[in-house]
Write a protein that holds these residues in place. Structure first.
Motif, PDB file in Angstrom:
ATOM      1  N   ASN A  66      25.169  50.103  10.480  1.00  0.00           N
ATOM      2  CA  ASN A  66      26.272  49.341  10.888  1.00  0.00           C
ATOM      3  C   ASN A  66      26.671  48.091   9.774  1.00  0.00           C
ATOM      4  OD1 ASN A  66      28.022  47.191  12.275  1.00  0.00           O
ATOM      5  ND2 ASN A  66      27.921  48.723  13.703  1.00  0.00           N
ATOM      6  N   GLY A  67      27.872  48.465   9.009  1.00  0.00           N
ATOM      7  CA  GLY A  67      28.109  47.205   8.170  1.00  0.00           C
ATOM      8  C   GLY A  67      28.460  45.763   8.769  1.00  0.00           C
ATOM      9  N   LEU A  68      28.971  45.717   9.816  1.00  0.00           N
ATOM     10  CA  LEU A  68      29.345  44.601  10.491  1.00  0.00           C
ATOM     11  C   LEU A  68      28.021  43.592  10.790  1.00  0.00           C
ATOM     12  CD1 LEU A  68      31.493  42.560  11.559  1.00  0.00           C
ATOM     13  CD2 LEU A  68      31.485  44.167  13.804  1.00  0.00           C
ATOM     14  N   ILE A  69      27.035  44.306  11.454  1.00  0.00           N
ATOM     15  CA  ILE A  69      25.928  43.897  11.945  1.00  0.00           C
ATOM     16  C   ILE A  69      25.123  43.355  10.744  1.00  0.00           C
ATOM     17  CG2 ILE A  69      23.546  44.263  12.757  1.00  0.00           C
ATOM     18  CD1 ILE A  69      24.839  46.302  14.828  1.00  0.00           C
ATOM     19  N   PHE A  70      25.211  44.108   9.660  1.00  0.00           N
ATOM     20  CA  PHE A  70      24.510  43.785   8.506  1.00  0.00           C
ATOM     21  C   PHE A  70      25.129  42.472   7.733  1.00  0.00           C
ATOM     22  CE2 PHE A  70      24.513  43.543   3.655  1.00  0.00           C
ATOM     23  CZ  PHE A  70      23.014  43.784   3.406  1.00  0.00           C
ATOM     24  N   ASP A  78      22.563  32.360   7.130  1.00  0.00           N
ATOM     25  CA  ASP A  78      23.146  31.504   6.065  1.00  0.00           C
ATOM     26  C   ASP A  78      22.870  32.043   4.628  1.00  0.00           C
ATOM     27  OD1 ASP A  78      24.521  29.337   5.296  1.00  0.00           O
ATOM     28  OD2 ASP A  78      23.184  27.966   5.128  1.00  0.00           O
ATOM     29  N   LYS A  79      22.869  33.204   4.527  1.00  0.00           N
ATOM     30  CA  LYS A  79      22.542  33.876   3.134  1.00  0.00           C
ATOM     31  C   LYS A  79      23.735  34.617   2.546  1.00  0.00           C
ATOM     32  CE  LYS A  79      17.676  34.690   4.003  1.00  0.00           C
ATOM     33  NZ  LYS A  79      16.473  35.809   4.046  1.00  0.00           N
ATOM     34  N   THR A  80      24.871  34.558   2.959  1.00  0.00           N
ATOM     35  CA  THR A  80      26.070  35.033   2.431  1.00  0.00           C
ATOM     36  C   THR A  80      26.262  34.713   1.192  1.00  0.00           C
ATOM     37  OG1 THR A  80      26.970  35.209   4.526  1.00  0.00           O
ATOM     38  CG2 THR A  80      28.418  35.571   2.733  1.00  0.00           C
ATOM     39  N   GLN A  81      26.058  33.268   0.820  1.00  0.00           N
ATOM     40  CA  GLN A  81      26.366  32.864  -0.692  1.00  0.00           C
ATOM     41  C   GLN A  81      25.231  32.739  -1.685  1.00  0.00           C
ATOM     42  OE1 GLN A  81      29.645  31.903  -1.026  1.00  0.00           O
ATOM     43  NE2 GLN A  81      29.787  32.416   0.998  1.00  0.00           N
ATOM     44  N   ALA A  82      24.092  33.626  -0.988  1.00  0.00           N
ATOM     45  CA  ALA A  82      23.006  33.793  -1.917  1.00  0.00           C
ATOM     46  C   ALA A  82      22.895  34.870  -2.482  1.00  0.00           C
ATOM     47  CB  ALA A  82      21.611  33.285  -1.048  1.00  0.00           C
ATOM     48  N   LEU A  83      23.783  35.934  -2.553  1.00  0.00           N
ATOM     49  CA  LEU A  83      23.813  37.150  -3.280  1.00  0.00           C
ATOM     50  C   LEU A  83      23.632  37.278  -4.762  1.00  0.00           C
ATOM     51  CD1 LEU A  83      24.030  40.168  -2.462  1.00  0.00           C
ATOM     52  CD2 LEU A  83      26.720  39.964  -3.159  1.00  0.00           C
ATOM     53  N   LYS A  84      22.526  37.971  -5.118  1.00  0.00           N
ATOM     54  CA  LYS A  84      22.291  38.112  -6.527  1.00  0.00           C
ATOM     55  C   LYS A  84      22.820  38.974  -7.157  1.00  0.00           C
ATOM     56  CE  LYS A  84      19.987  34.013  -6.425  1.00  0.00           C
ATOM     57  NZ  LYS A  84      20.173  33.729  -4.851  1.00  0.00           N
ATOM     58  N   ALA A  85      23.142  39.177  -8.231  1.00  0.00           N
ATOM     59  CA  ALA A  85      23.608  40.248  -9.067  1.00  0.00           C
ATOM     60  C   ALA A  85      22.048  40.913  -9.720  1.00  0.00           C
ATOM     61  CB  ALA A  85      24.360  39.912 -10.252  1.00  0.00           C
ATOM     62  N   GLY A  86      21.944  42.235  -9.810  1.00  0.00           N
ATOM     63  CA  GLY A  86      20.988  42.794 -10.157  1.00  0.00           C
ATOM     64  C   GLY A  86      20.873  44.401  -9.844  1.00  0.00           C
ATOM     65  N   SER A  87      19.736  45.024 -10.017  1.00  0.00           N
ATOM     66  CA  SER A  87      19.605  46.419  -9.514  1.00  0.00           C
ATOM     67  C   SER A  87      18.167  46.338  -8.636  1.00  0.00           C
ATOM     68  CB  SER A  87      19.032  47.389 -10.530  1.00  0.00           C
ATOM     69  OG  SER A  87      20.458  47.326 -11.183  1.00  0.00           O
ATOM     70  N   PHE A  88      18.064  46.407  -7.371  1.00  0.00           N
ATOM     71  CA  PHE A  88      17.008  46.248  -6.419  1.00  0.00           C
ATOM     72  C   PHE A  88      16.502  47.538  -5.671  1.00  0.00           C
ATOM     73  CE2 PHE A  88      20.024  42.570  -6.727  1.00  0.00           C
ATOM     74  CZ  PHE A  88      19.311  41.614  -7.189  1.00  0.00           C
ATOM     75  N   LEU A  89      15.296  47.538  -5.662  1.00  0.00           N
ATOM     76  CA  LEU A  89      14.816  48.610  -5.172  1.00  0.00           C
ATOM     77  C   LEU A  89      14.716  48.298  -3.647  1.00  0.00           C
ATOM     78  CD1 LEU A  89      13.093  51.429  -5.545  1.00  0.00           C
ATOM     79  CD2 LEU A  89      11.083  50.068  -5.464  1.00  0.00           C
ATOM     80  N   GLU A  98      15.366  43.181   5.908  1.00  0.00           N
ATOM     81  CA  GLU A  98      14.696  43.178   4.636  1.00  0.00           C
ATOM     82  C   GLU A  98      15.451  43.463   3.532  1.00  0.00           C
ATOM     83  OE1 GLU A  98      10.632  45.344   6.296  1.00  0.00           O
ATOM     84  OE2 GLU A  98      12.463  46.302   5.944  1.00  0.00           O
ATOM     85  N   ILE A  99      16.673  44.140   3.677  1.00  0.00           N
ATOM     86  CA  ILE A  99      17.470  44.217   2.431  1.00  0.00           C
ATOM     87  C   ILE A  99      18.342  43.063   2.186  1.00  0.00           C
ATOM     88  CG2 ILE A  99      19.506  45.582   1.711  1.00  0.00           C
ATOM     89  CD1 ILE A  99      18.746  47.881   3.765  1.00  0.00           C
ATOM     90  N   VAL A 100      18.775  42.050   3.178  1.00  0.00           N
ATOM     91  CA  VAL A 100      19.439  40.751   2.828  1.00  0.00           C
ATOM     92  C   VAL A 100      18.466  40.073   2.215  1.00  0.00           C
ATOM     93  CG1 VAL A 100      20.153  38.732   3.848  1.00  0.00           C
ATOM     94  CG2 VAL A 100      20.869  41.028   4.920  1.00  0.00           C
ATOM     95  N   ASP A 101      17.069  40.239   2.566  1.00  0.00           N
ATOM     96  CA  ASP A 101      16.194  39.389   1.823  1.00  0.00           C
ATOM     97  C   ASP A 101      16.179  39.852   0.266  1.00  0.00           C
ATOM     98  OD1 ASP A 101      13.865  37.163   1.732  1.00  0.00           O
ATOM     99  OD2 ASP A 101      12.891  39.191   1.261  1.00  0.00           O
ATOM    100  N   ILE A 102      15.836  41.288   0.153  1.00  0.00           N
ATOM    101  CA  ILE A 102      15.842  41.502  -1.198  1.00  0.00           C
ATOM    102  C   ILE A 102      16.874  41.297  -2.221  1.00  0.00           C
ATOM    103  CG2 ILE A 102      15.993  43.965  -2.310  1.00  0.00           C
ATOM    104  CD1 ILE A 102      14.524  45.203  -0.217  1.00  0.00           C
TER     105      ILE A 102
END
Length: 384
Positions: A66-70, A78-89, A98-102
């Motif tokens: 569910n994309g909305l829950i994500f 409070d991690k919406t603004q912390a998104l990093k560019a890159g390639s992540f496993l 866990e994916i949000v943390d990654i």
């Protein structure tokens, strides 16, 4: 009547509250529970992207339910603004949490393309590798000599991608001159090495770098690591060794490194040289003679001549007593540890046995038989 209305309203409120609590509980379990991803994937987050695009990609890949829950979960943490560019496993079964943390924790990419520059004793090679998420192992896609006239287009494309990881992989047994020469040949490093680092004082290892890293900074890292390895090994050395300083240990380790490529033999090779030093015998090892000829600037590319074995140089251990004046290469940790903790044997000789290893001997008579066997093997190979 009013009491009935109030009672019904209260009941509805309670039911609604219970329903909302149930929905929140369900959403919470969806966010933190195991995800639906059946097989690991490499998630690419483009520069300037946002959680809405990321959630769409993850839903399309079957990584989240569910994309909305994500998105709400990322916003709640409070991690919406912390998104990093890159390639992540993203591993199999990863939860949304866990994916949000990654994708927000930072650091370099954990999958995608990797450029590895392998500095070897005989040759150097730049490799492009891609991580296979299913096996979490890198697969080589392109390899070439950095001094080649034609550079593969795939490498040029990778160099323009700011998401690529870079590593310098230095093999055991290369000389300091070879390291500097190799580093000068790559285009993703900067800075001019003004002075050749001391022989033996660069630690063979894999070093992660960024484009634009100064070569002198990288060499300093190599020296610092080798100094730590040598200090630790010397502090834990065996008693009664015929070497008196860490510098002598490094010289002996470099000879061990050049004499065998078989890890299991290092302790035995170390014991031969230790026993010879104790008995006042000359080391009589070809790699030191070769270093005296080449000064560590590449490989000799041929066999030693008898005149070279008889010629007196500071590195000709067929002529000089004891150790040469400096290391003859950069030894790895295992060879350094073998030099200060050799196996306890009465071995004094060794010669190649035709398998990549060596035949060891306690007496000259036994050694001469091993040498004769090796000469026979050489002759047979020459006639094939």
């Amino acid at each position: 009547m009013w009491r009935s209305i109030a009672s019904n309203a209260l009941t509805l409120g309670i039911v609604a509250g219970i329903g909302l609590a149930g929905v929140l509980g369900w959403a919470h379990s969806q966010y933190r529970g195991p995800g639906p991803l059946a097989e690991a994937i490499c998630l690419r987050v483009e520069s300037g992207s946002n959680f809405s695009r990321v959630s769409d990609t993850l839903e399309a890949e079957g990584a989240i339910s569910n994309g909305l829950i994500f998105r709400v979960g990322a916003d709640y943490e409070d991690k919406t603004q912390a998104l990093k560019a890159g390639s992540f496993l993203v591993p199999e079964g990863a939860s949304m949490e866990e994916i949000v943390d990654i994708v927000t924790r930072g650091g370099q990419s954990t999958c995608g393309t990797e450029v590895v520059y392998r500095i070897g004793v005989v040759s150097n090679q730049i490799q492009l590798r891609e991580l296979d998420p299913a096996t979490n192992a890198y697969q080589m896609t392109t390899a070439f000599d950095p001094k080649a006239e034609e550079i593969p287009e795939a490498y040029s494309e990778a160099r323009s991608d700011g998401d690529v990881r870079y590593r310098i992989a230095m093999a055991e047994g290369v000389t300091s001159w070879q390291v500097v020469d190799a580093l000068n040949a790559v285009d993703f490093l900067e800075g001019e090495v003004a002075e050749l680092p001391p022989e033996g004082m660069l630690a063979p290892d894999s070093y992660e770098v960024r484009p634009g890293t100064d070569r002198n900074v990288l060499i300093a890292r190599m020296q610092e690591k080798q100094a730590e390895i040598l200090a630790e090994a010397w502090a834990n050395r065996a008693t009664g060794l015929p070497i008196e300083t860490p510098e002598e240990a490094l010289i002996l380790a470099s000879i061990i490194e050049k004499e065998t490529g078989v890890p299991e033999e290092r302790g035995q090779v170390a014991s031969v040289f230790t026993n010879r030093l104790r008995q006042g015998m000359r080391l009589q090892t070809d790699p030191t003679v070769i270093y005296g000829i080449t000064n560590g600037q590449g490989t000799l590319g041929r066999g030693l001549r008898q005149s070279e074995l008889r010629r007196a140089t500071p590195y000709n251990t067929y002529v000089i007593e004891g150790l040469p004046p400096t290391p003859i290469a950069n030894p790895g940790r295992a060879s350094i540890e073998a030099a200060v903790n050799p196996e306890e044997t009465d071995l004094l000789f060794f010669v190649a046995d035709g398998t990549g290893g060596h035949a060891f001997a306690r007496t000259l008579e036994e050694h001469n038989r091993n040498v004769a066997e090796w000469r026979k093997i050489e002759a047979e190979r020459a006639n094939q």
